[in-house]
Design a protein around this motif. Structure first.
Motif, PDB file in Angstrom:
ATOM      1  N   PHE A 133       6.206  -2.289   4.386  1.00 52.52           N
ATOM      2  CA  PHE A 133       5.393  -1.035   4.466  1.00 52.52           C
ATOM      3  C   PHE A 133       4.482  -0.824   3.419  1.00 52.52           C
ATOM      4  N   ALA A 173       0.541  -1.148   3.298  1.00 50.34           N
ATOM      5  CA  ALA A 173      -0.304   0.142   2.884  1.00 50.34           C
ATOM      6  C   ALA A 173      -1.392  -0.469   1.531  1.00 50.34           C
ATOM      7  N   TYR A 208      -3.986  -2.797   3.036  1.00 54.35           N
ATOM      8  CA  TYR A 208      -4.878  -1.759   3.642  1.00 54.35           C
ATOM      9  C   TYR A 208      -5.872  -1.023   2.960  1.00 54.35           C
ATOM     10  N   MET A 209      -5.358  -0.277   1.822  1.00 54.93           N
ATOM     11  CA  MET A 209      -6.378   0.425   0.928  1.00 54.93           C
ATOM     12  C   MET A 209      -7.269  -0.539   0.421  1.00 54.93           C
TER      13      MET A 209
END
Length: 173
Positions: A15, A19, A22-23
């Protein structure tokens, strides 16, 4: 519980990595969109600047063409009276205006307002001078009255509109 804690320990890093990815992708996409947007604006400015400059040129020409000296030079003054000349001048101004109406898309709102005021002031000048004449007044006498009245004003609405056009144009260049 041992299986659950191993599962949690294994999924937390996944995760966290997801994350972070994704950022980073989101930041990259935003930067790419900003770059594309800048390129589009740059191309638009490159395309629109000549069109805007042409519009300002045309409106400056409009102002020059509706000056009394210019208007009257294009008129036949022999064999017409003041009333006929008044009609001809008003018709000429309206034709010039209609010919240039689309230029409002390219000039600033303030310039357009001053251009409309300049046109209206010329119409008012012609009508005011016509009110001072009689049916027997010759076109030449009427023309002289228009020129004298126009020249008696220090700063005309035409001058103000032309100054605004020049100011706007200097901002474009």
């Amino acid at each position: 519980m041992d299986f659950l804690s191993i599962l949690i320990a294994a999924t937390i890093p996944v995760f966290i990595v997801a994350a972070v990815v994704y950022m980073m992708l989101n930041k990259q996409l935003k930067a790419e969109n900003a770059r594309r947007s800048y390129e589009i604006r740059k191309d638009l400015v490159k395309t629109m600047t000549p069109v805007k400059m042409k519009a300002y040129e045309r409106m400056a020409l409009f102002l020059e063409r509706i000056k009394p000296e210019s208007l009257l030079n294009r008129q036949q003054l022999k064999d017409v009276n003041a009333l006929q000349l008044q009609k001809n001048l008003l018709h000429e101004i309206r034709l010039e205006w209609e010919h240039n109406l689309t230029q409002q898309l390219y000039v600033s709102n303030d310039s357009w307002i001053l251009l409309k005021n300049a046109k209206e002031s010329m119409i008012q000048l012609i009508n005011t001078c016509a009110a001072q004449t009689t049916l027997n007044t010759s076109a030449i006498d009427f023309a002289k009255l228009i020129i004298e009245t126009y020249q008696s004003v220090d700063k005309t609405p035409l001058d103000a509109a032309l100054a605004m056009l020049k100011s706007d144009l200097s901002k474009l260049a």
